[in-house]
Design a protein around this motif. Structure first.
Motif: not given
Length: 570
Positions: A351-355, A361-365
């Motif tokens: 999930t983080i990698r796809n973001a 980047l805000h979702i990943a963060e």
């Protein structure tokens, strides 16, 4: 071009979510894809489990029909807006009401969080748009006077612009200065402008019209001129439009009882999904593989997005210690022979990698912050967040996270992220020390060593250290006899072109960072012909690359463009 919905009509949904007692007016999916929340004319919200389809909570508190529902990018809060202008903040985990605000004097038709989730924009039938601090829920500054009922508000991906669809026009505002940058009539009078959505790179804005002009129009965000012809197909009021996270597919919901799925590149309808009544809202699932739509039949229906239309992602594992596609095997077959383990460079969930790959980047963060809050000893989470902050050009935070990672446990990922952050802060001597220390964690694996050397070159390039980056690049094939010629060639040609024209800087950053992100984040293995074409184009005329990329519509090119433009604006 108008297309008959009978050409490819799907009438059977995968699942139906049933519990509302009246029209379903709003849908929002949590960033992790596990749950969704719906708002209805029955004055309630419903919290649903998307894995098993069960209704988790009947959320009561609004005093009239719920027109709008949004979820913060970290999934911590849910916001609902109703017909009486009241805004309610709910706990994202429990569905319990936290606070209620009389935000407007009339219906709240639309809400949208800024990319960093620090500000909530609300648009109302009272002809104003208001900005609220998402921490104190206090009004920030004066309301934006829109002079017509507001149907939709949408922040641009970088948060620099706020698009507002009103009864009479579309307005583009700077949310910080409160300056109106542009106003233009989209839907043909007397039609209204109902829904908006930005493309992930922020270069285009899509708008949808009402009954007398039920089309989708595309607008260039530099000139605010219309791009190509309107997208025709719906026959009645278009209530909502949504874009998948990859920026390749558009979904629209209409009073004509259809949800249409469009391909952004050629503006053609791929499929039409038939409801038994008017459709009021639509959104994509977090992974983009399903559509969720609700309307007058009081249900939310889940539809499968045709597999042949989904973005083609390279197989992504949690780290770089996987078998890779060998170019020396017949037909490019997977090499499944036992190999020595390669050291992990980035270790993150899918999930983080796809973001990261699509530039959200805000979702990943937010997801990485949740990991860190749950377990502060995860050095990989700090290293990963450092890389995300570096892509957002927040070098101070990137360095803090990188140092925390190294302090917890020195690692390849921690030292690489520290070197990148130090380059961003123009501390090149310390950056090179960090990169040099990283070599002690490569286990002398040639593939990892080569990648680390290229990361050093690209980090120096982005910091404009021309002489040093060229010297290190020239040393690479001397010190490593079996260096990756493809990667080396792309980096060398790109850097050499920087000296020819200042304009080429943006193009060169694009090529280098895109190449790095693909191999660094997703284990993408470039085919020789891909890099060969890129290198020749850069050598002959770099300016040819951009229009070619936009025409090819290849998933890896789209992904490169999206991740770059939405992260640093170049």
């Amino acid at each position: 071009m108008a297309e008959s919905p009978g050409q490819s009509v799907i009438t059977t949904s995968i699942r139906a979510f049933e519990d509302h007692k009246s029209n379903v007016l709003a849908i929002a999916v949590f960033p992790d894809g596990s749950r969704m929340v719906t708002g209805s004319k029955d004055k309630t919200l419903r919290l649903w489990n998307l894995k098993n389809g069960l209704m988790l909570k009947n959320m009561q508190g609004n005093r009239d029909c719920v027109w709008a529902v949004v979820i913060s990018r970290d999934g911590e809060v849910i916001i609902s807006g109703d017909d009486k202008g009241e805004l309610i903040v709910w706990n994202g985990a429990t569905g319990e009401s936290l606070t209620a605000i009389k935000a407007h004097s009339w219906s709240i038709f639309s809400m949208h969080f800024s990319p960093n989730s620090k500000v909530l924009a609300t648009g109302s039938r009272d002809q104003t748009t208001k900005l609220w601090c998402a921490k104190t829920w206090k009004l920030q500054g004066n309301p934006i006077p829109c002079r017509a009922a507001v149907y939709c508000v949408r922040y641009s991906p970088d948060g620099e612009l706020l698009a507002i669809a009103t009864f009479s026009d579309i307005q583009i505002w700077n949310p910080r200065t409160r300056d109106c940058i542009a106003k233009f009539h989209a839907a043909i009078s007397p039609a209204n402008n109902i829904s908006l959505v930005w493309t992930p790179d922020g270069r285009q804005l899509l708008s949808a019209g009402s009954a007398s002009d039920p089309t989708i129009r595309c607008w260039d965000s530099l000139t605010w001129n219309q791009v190509d012809d309107p997208w025709s197909g719906h026959t009645k009021f278009i209530n909502a439009i949504a874009l998948n996270s990859a920026g390749t597919l558009v979904a629209s919901a209409s009073h004509d009882t259809y949800v249409r799925l469009w391909r952004l590149s050629d503006r053609r309808t791929i499929s039409a999904f038939k409801h038994s009544g008017a459709v009021c809202c639509v959104t994509f699932s977090a992974d983009g593989k399903h559509l969720l739509s609700g309307g007058h039949n009081q249900r939310v229906l889940e539809w499968a997005v045709p597999e042949d239309t989904l973005p083609v992602y390279t197989p992504m594992e949690h780290s770089l210690n996987i078998d890779t596609l060998r170019q020396d095997t017949p037909g490019g077959q997977w090499n499944n022979k036992p190999q020595a383990l390669e050291p992990k460079i980035l270790s993150m969930n899918t999930t983080i990698r796809n973001a990261c790959l699509i530039g959200d980047l805000h979702i990943a963060e937010a997801l990485l912050t949740k990991e860190i809050d749950a377990d502060g000893s995860k050095y990989n989470s700090y290293a990963n967040r450092s890389v995300v902050m570096a892509r957002r050009l927040d070098w101070d935070c990137a360095l803090v996270d990188a140092c925390k990672s190294v302090n917890i446990q020195p690692s390849l990922s921690g030292l690489i992220s520290k070197g990148i952050a130090l380059c961003g802060k123009m501390q090149f001597e310390d950056a090179m020390k960090a990169f040099d220390l990283a070599f002690t964690f490569t286990n002398e694996n040639s593939k990892t060593v080569h990648l680390l050397l290229l990361i050093k070159v690209i980090a120096l390039f982005n910091a404009n250290q021309g002489v040093d980056r060229m010297q290190r690049l020239q040393e690479l094939p001397i010190t490593c006899f079996n260096v990756d010629d493809i990667a080396y060639g792309v980096v060398k040609v790109s850097i050499l072109h920087l000296t020819k024209c200042r304009f080429l800087h943006r193009l060169t950053v694009f090529v280098l960072n895109s190449y790095l992100r693909l191999i660094f984040l997703s284990n993408w293995v470039p085919m020789p012909w891909m890099v060969g074409i890129t290198t020749k184009l850069l050598t002959i005329s770099p300016m040819l690359l951009m229009p070619l990329a936009s025409r090819l519509n290849q998933p890896f090119i789209l992904r490169m463009r999206t991740s770059l433009y939405s992260s640093d604006g170049t």
